[in-house]
Design a protein around this motif. Structure first.
Motif, PDB file in Angstrom:
ATOM      1  N   LYS A 169       0.726  -1.213  -0.142  1.00  0.00           N
ATOM      2  CA  LYS A 169      -0.005  -0.049   0.052  1.00  0.00           C
ATOM      3  C   LYS A 169       0.838   1.223  -0.083  1.00  0.00           C
ATOM      4  O   LYS A 169       0.362   2.290  -0.802  1.00  0.00           O
ATOM      5  CB  LYS A 169      -1.023   0.130   1.178  1.00  0.00           C
ATOM      6  N   PHE A 170       1.871   1.190   0.516  1.00  0.00           N
ATOM      7  CA  PHE A 170       2.777   2.513   0.670  1.00  0.00           C
ATOM      8  C   PHE A 170       4.088   2.106   1.098  1.00  0.00           C
ATOM      9  O   PHE A 170       4.306   1.299   1.862  1.00  0.00           O
ATOM     10  CB  PHE A 170       2.010   3.596   1.506  1.00  0.00           C
ATOM     11  N   ALA A 171       5.053   2.993   0.785  1.00  0.00           N
ATOM     12  CA  ALA A 171       6.496   2.987   1.428  1.00  0.00           C
ATOM     13  C   ALA A 171       6.535   4.222   2.312  1.00  0.00           C
ATOM     14  O   ALA A 171       6.377   5.411   1.873  1.00  0.00           O
ATOM     15  CB  ALA A 171       7.456   3.136   0.154  1.00  0.00           C
ATOM     16  N   TYR A 172       6.883   3.944   3.421  1.00  0.00           N
ATOM     17  CA  TYR A 172       7.373   4.974   4.637  1.00  0.00           C
ATOM     18  C   TYR A 172       8.804   5.179   4.806  1.00  0.00           C
ATOM     19  O   TYR A 172       9.486   4.236   5.052  1.00  0.00           O
ATOM     20  CB  TYR A 172       6.721   4.669   5.801  1.00  0.00           C
ATOM     21  N   LEU A 173       9.178   6.439   4.895  1.00  0.00           N
ATOM     22  CA  LEU A 173      10.815   6.407   5.179  1.00  0.00           C
ATOM     23  C   LEU A 173      10.981   8.162   5.545  1.00  0.00           C
ATOM     24  O   LEU A 173      10.059   9.051   5.133  1.00  0.00           O
ATOM     25  CB  LEU A 173      11.444   6.232   4.032  1.00  0.00           C
ATOM     26  N   SER A 174      11.918   8.154   6.368  1.00  0.00           N
ATOM     27  CA  SER A 174      12.259   9.613   6.620  1.00  0.00           C
ATOM     28  C   SER A 174      13.699   9.948   5.908  1.00  0.00           C
ATOM     29  O   SER A 174      14.601   9.106   6.111  1.00  0.00           O
ATOM     30  CB  SER A 174      12.593   9.844   8.200  1.00  0.00           C
ATOM     31  N   ALA A 175      13.696  10.700   5.000  1.00  0.00           N
ATOM     32  CA  ALA A 175      14.606  10.774   4.011  1.00  0.00           C
ATOM     33  C   ALA A 175      15.779  11.608   4.298  1.00  0.00           C
ATOM     34  O   ALA A 175      17.067  11.676   3.939  1.00  0.00           O
ATOM     35  CB  ALA A 175      14.013  11.411   2.579  1.00  0.00           C
ATOM     36  N   ASP A 176      15.625  12.405   5.343  1.00  0.00           N
ATOM     37  CA  ASP A 176      16.842  13.554   5.778  1.00  0.00           C
ATOM     38  C   ASP A 176      16.740  13.285   7.311  1.00  0.00           C
ATOM     39  O   ASP A 176      15.867  13.520   8.296  1.00  0.00           O
ATOM     40  CB  ASP A 176      16.100  15.000   5.655  1.00  0.00           C
ATOM     41  N   PHE A 177      18.073  12.895   7.619  1.00  0.00           N
ATOM     42  CA  PHE A 177      18.675  12.840   8.870  1.00  0.00           C
ATOM     43  C   PHE A 177      17.733  11.939   9.898  1.00  0.00           C
ATOM     44  O   PHE A 177      17.002  12.068  10.676  1.00  0.00           O
ATOM     45  CB  PHE A 177      18.803  13.969   9.760  1.00  0.00           C
ATOM     46  N   SER A 178      17.443  10.656   9.211  1.00  0.00           N
ATOM     47  CA  SER A 178      16.120   9.838   9.813  1.00  0.00           C
ATOM     48  C   SER A 178      16.504   9.345  11.361  1.00  0.00           C
ATOM     49  O   SER A 178      17.657   9.276  11.752  1.00  0.00           O
ATOM     50  CB  SER A 178      16.200   8.611   8.916  1.00  0.00           C
ATOM     51  N   ASP A 201       2.348   1.368  -7.883  1.00  0.00           N
ATOM     52  CA  ASP A 201       1.161   1.871  -7.857  1.00  0.00           C
ATOM     53  C   ASP A 201       0.655   2.199  -6.570  1.00  0.00           C
ATOM     54  O   ASP A 201      -0.220   1.943  -6.003  1.00  0.00           O
ATOM     55  CB  ASP A 201       0.050   1.546  -8.624  1.00  0.00           C
ATOM     56  N   ILE A 202       1.644   2.656  -5.455  1.00  0.00           N
ATOM     57  CA  ILE A 202       1.375   2.857  -4.172  1.00  0.00           C
ATOM     58  C   ILE A 202       1.958   4.376  -3.709  1.00  0.00           C
ATOM     59  O   ILE A 202       2.319   5.067  -4.520  1.00  0.00           O
ATOM     60  CB  ILE A 202       2.456   1.747  -3.235  1.00  0.00           C
ATOM     61  N   LEU A 226      10.529  16.346  -5.773  1.00  0.00           N
ATOM     62  CA  LEU A 226      10.785  15.577  -7.190  1.00  0.00           C
ATOM     63  C   LEU A 226       9.621  15.092  -7.520  1.00  0.00           C
ATOM     64  O   LEU A 226       9.507  15.019  -8.899  1.00  0.00           O
ATOM     65  CB  LEU A 226      11.748  14.368  -6.627  1.00  0.00           C
ATOM     66  N   ASP A 227       8.711  14.801  -7.005  1.00  0.00           N
ATOM     67  CA  ASP A 227       7.465  13.924  -7.400  1.00  0.00           C
ATOM     68  C   ASP A 227       6.653  15.193  -8.055  1.00  0.00           C
ATOM     69  O   ASP A 227       6.217  15.243  -9.251  1.00  0.00           O
ATOM     70  CB  ASP A 227       6.706  13.422  -6.264  1.00  0.00           C
ATOM     71  N   ILE A 228       6.585  16.502  -7.768  1.00  0.00           N
ATOM     72  CA  ILE A 228       5.902  17.453  -8.058  1.00  0.00           C
ATOM     73  C   ILE A 228       6.538  17.858  -9.667  1.00  0.00           C
ATOM     74  O   ILE A 228       5.914  17.964 -10.526  1.00  0.00           O
ATOM     75  CB  ILE A 228       5.965  18.669  -7.377  1.00  0.00           C
ATOM     76  N   GLY A 233       2.669  18.922 -10.833  1.00  0.00           N
ATOM     77  CA  GLY A 233       1.812  19.735  -9.759  1.00  0.00           C
ATOM     78  C   GLY A 233       1.372  18.840  -8.737  1.00  0.00           C
ATOM     79  O   GLY A 233       1.275  17.607  -8.865  1.00  0.00           O
ATOM     80  N   ILE A 234       1.147  19.540  -7.565  1.00  0.00           N
ATOM     81  CA  ILE A 234       0.965  18.640  -6.538  1.00  0.00           C
ATOM     82  C   ILE A 234      -0.367  17.437  -6.716  1.00  0.00           C
ATOM     83  O   ILE A 234      -0.384  16.372  -6.091  1.00  0.00           O
ATOM     84  CB  ILE A 234       0.606  19.351  -5.177  1.00  0.00           C
ATOM     85  N   GLU A 235      -1.394  17.860  -7.530  1.00  0.00           N
ATOM     86  CA  GLU A 235      -2.546  17.235  -7.542  1.00  0.00           C
ATOM     87  C   GLU A 235      -2.174  15.839  -8.368  1.00  0.00           C
ATOM     88  O   GLU A 235      -3.063  14.868  -8.345  1.00  0.00           O
ATOM     89  CB  GLU A 235      -3.491  17.890  -8.196  1.00  0.00           C
ATOM     90  N   ASN A 236      -1.246  15.919  -8.996  1.00  0.00           N
ATOM     91  CA  ASN A 236      -0.633  14.622  -9.603  1.00  0.00           C
ATOM     92  C   ASN A 236       0.258  13.766  -8.928  1.00  0.00           C
ATOM     93  O   ASN A 236       0.759  12.700  -9.271  1.00  0.00           O
ATOM     94  CB  ASN A 236      -0.092  14.906 -10.924  1.00  0.00           C
ATOM     95  N   THR A 237       0.425  14.008  -7.800  1.00  0.00           N
ATOM     96  CA  THR A 237       1.628  13.518  -6.871  1.00  0.00           C
ATOM     97  C   THR A 237       1.127  12.235  -5.978  1.00  0.00           C
ATOM     98  O   THR A 237      -0.043  12.194  -5.777  1.00  0.00           O
ATOM     99  CB  THR A 237       2.490  14.239  -6.021  1.00  0.00           C
ATOM    100  N   ARG A 238       1.982  11.260  -5.881  1.00  0.00           N
ATOM    101  CA  ARG A 238       1.549  10.065  -4.976  1.00  0.00           C
ATOM    102  C   ARG A 238       2.412  10.249  -3.647  1.00  0.00           C
ATOM    103  O   ARG A 238       2.198   9.382  -2.724  1.00  0.00           O
ATOM    104  CB  ARG A 238       2.055   8.754  -5.578  1.00  0.00           C
TER     105      ARG A 238
END
Length: 408
Positions: A169-178, A201-202, A226-228, A233-238
């Protein structure tokens, strides 16, 4: 006596006490040098600014609104301030893309509730933030190891999830200084993660609690930025970006936020209405006032203090750790991650440390979804001054050497 266990929901069996919250009790012992709690130093809180903000609220025309029920989305001036802040990180959005939560922990709980059915799979790093595991556990998921920049195929993730009775369903992470490692995912790793999410498709949940706490090195664009950029645009992001004022202004006010496309925000608002109606109105107003006036000044102050403490800890580790022990070298955040020799156990080491060396830390096993990582530990430098760090790391090095000698 009534036996409650047979009427509890099955999810209750996955609820465990936070090993970190339990360790925070050690902060009350004056004989303990604590590197355990990943909490801000209260001496650095902008208490005068908050005192003025609350005084203005109670003496001005806002007082009735501040004490009244409010909208579930959050205080609009705060959301509008966050629009400007997000733009600085390359995340153009509107106020309708921002949702205020009672701390970022509530955001993780809501996102777990939104995406996870029992037996679904959440991809998390090994190790990952303990609070995220606690939030997601209530929704009875499985976990699979996420390695940003790794080569595992989407089909491999998909097949494992299906064997476990659900879907990824999703990938979870802290990308900065986790939290807990202090490590940062590089640009290539972030791009590959988005490619993986596209293939599966998650959703991608980006925990940005430490985004503002960079001390050196080159900043990497947030995953959402990066996704935007690639989606238009933000409405197209996952990607779903979770932020907080706890590490920058004050954790006790419990003000966090989510930035996402409007369809996600609408779902979260419905959850808020059902759970607690809205976050504290008066605290949101106070946060807005202090952020508008002092945010940059406050961030500069805490960066300077925490950077000096990080430097002190890294220098002390280099002086006192025995051969065979390694550690991360974070560019920001609040944590250093230590890997012990394979024959040592962090939990056993902590028990011995409290009795002999009087140093507290968090055993690393708590941060692994599969309870591996026994020979690791997390050190926090945020609440220790440089003299405490020097003394505490010297004691910890002695403890590890003695433990190795006994295990040999």
């Amino acid at each position: 006596m009534l036996d409650w266990d047979h009427i509890f929901a099955t999810r209750s069996s996955r609820m465990r006490a936070s090993e970190i919250r339990e360790l925070l009790k050690l902060l009350e012992r004056p004989d303990i040098i604590s590197f355990a709690g990943g909490i801000p130093d209260p001496a650095l809180f902008p208490d005068v600014a908050f005192s003025q903000a609350y005084a203005e609220i109670f003496s001005g025309p806002q007082v009735n609104a501040a004490l009244q029920y409010s909208v579930s989305e959050g205080y609009k001036p705060l959301r509008e301030w966050l629009v400007g802040e997000m733009a600085k990180f390359g995340i153009p959005c509107g106020a309708d893309n921002i949702f205020i939560t009672s701390g970022s922990q509530q955001a993780l709980d809501y996102l777990g509730k939104l995406f996870l059915s029992p037996k679904d799979t959440a991809l998390v790093t090994w190790p990952t933030y303990l609070g995220a595991l606690q939030a997601f556990n209530a929704y009875e998921p499985n976990y699979d190891q996420l390695t940003p920049g790794g080569n595992r195929t989407p089909d491999a993730y998909r097949e494992t999830a299906a064997k476990n009775g659900g879907a990824v369903k999703f990938a979870y992470l802290s990308a900065d200084f986790s939290n807990p490692t202090g490590e940062t995912v590089d640009l290539q790793g972030r791009q590959k993660l988005l490619e993986l999410a596209d293939e599966l498709d998650i959703a991608v949940i980006e925990d940005a609690a430490y985004q503002h706490l960079r001390y050196d090195g080159e900043a990497v664009p947030p995953i959402m930025a990066l996704d935007i950029a690639r989606s238009g645009g933000i409405e197209n992001t996952r990607t779903i970006y979770s932020g907080s004022f706890s590490k920058t202004l004050a954790p006790g006010l419990r003000v966090g936020y989510v930035v996402a496309n409007s369809s996600i925000i609408r779902k979260l608002v419905l959850m808020k209405q059902a759970a607690d109606l809205h976050s504290s109105t008066i605290n949101q107003i106070a946060i807005t006032t202090v952020a508008e006036r002092f945010f940059e000044e406050q961030v500069a102050k805490i960066r300077a203090a925490y950077s000096a403490r990080r430097n002190a800890m890294l220098a002390a580790l280099a002086r006192y750790m025995p051969v065979g022990t390694s550690w991360t070298k974070p560019e920001g955040g609040m944590f250093v991650w230590v890997t012990l020799p394979a024959n040592l156990d962090g939990a056993e080491l902590l028990a011995r440390s409290i009795e002999t060396e009087k140093v507290a830390f968090v055993p690393g096993q708590a941060f692994f979804a599969d309870r591996s990582g026994a020979n690791t530990l997390r050190l926090s430098f945020s609440c220790a001054n440089e003299a405490m760090i020097e003394e505490g790391i010297q004691r910890l090095g002695r403890l590890i050497r003695n433990a190795e000698a006994k295990a040999a």
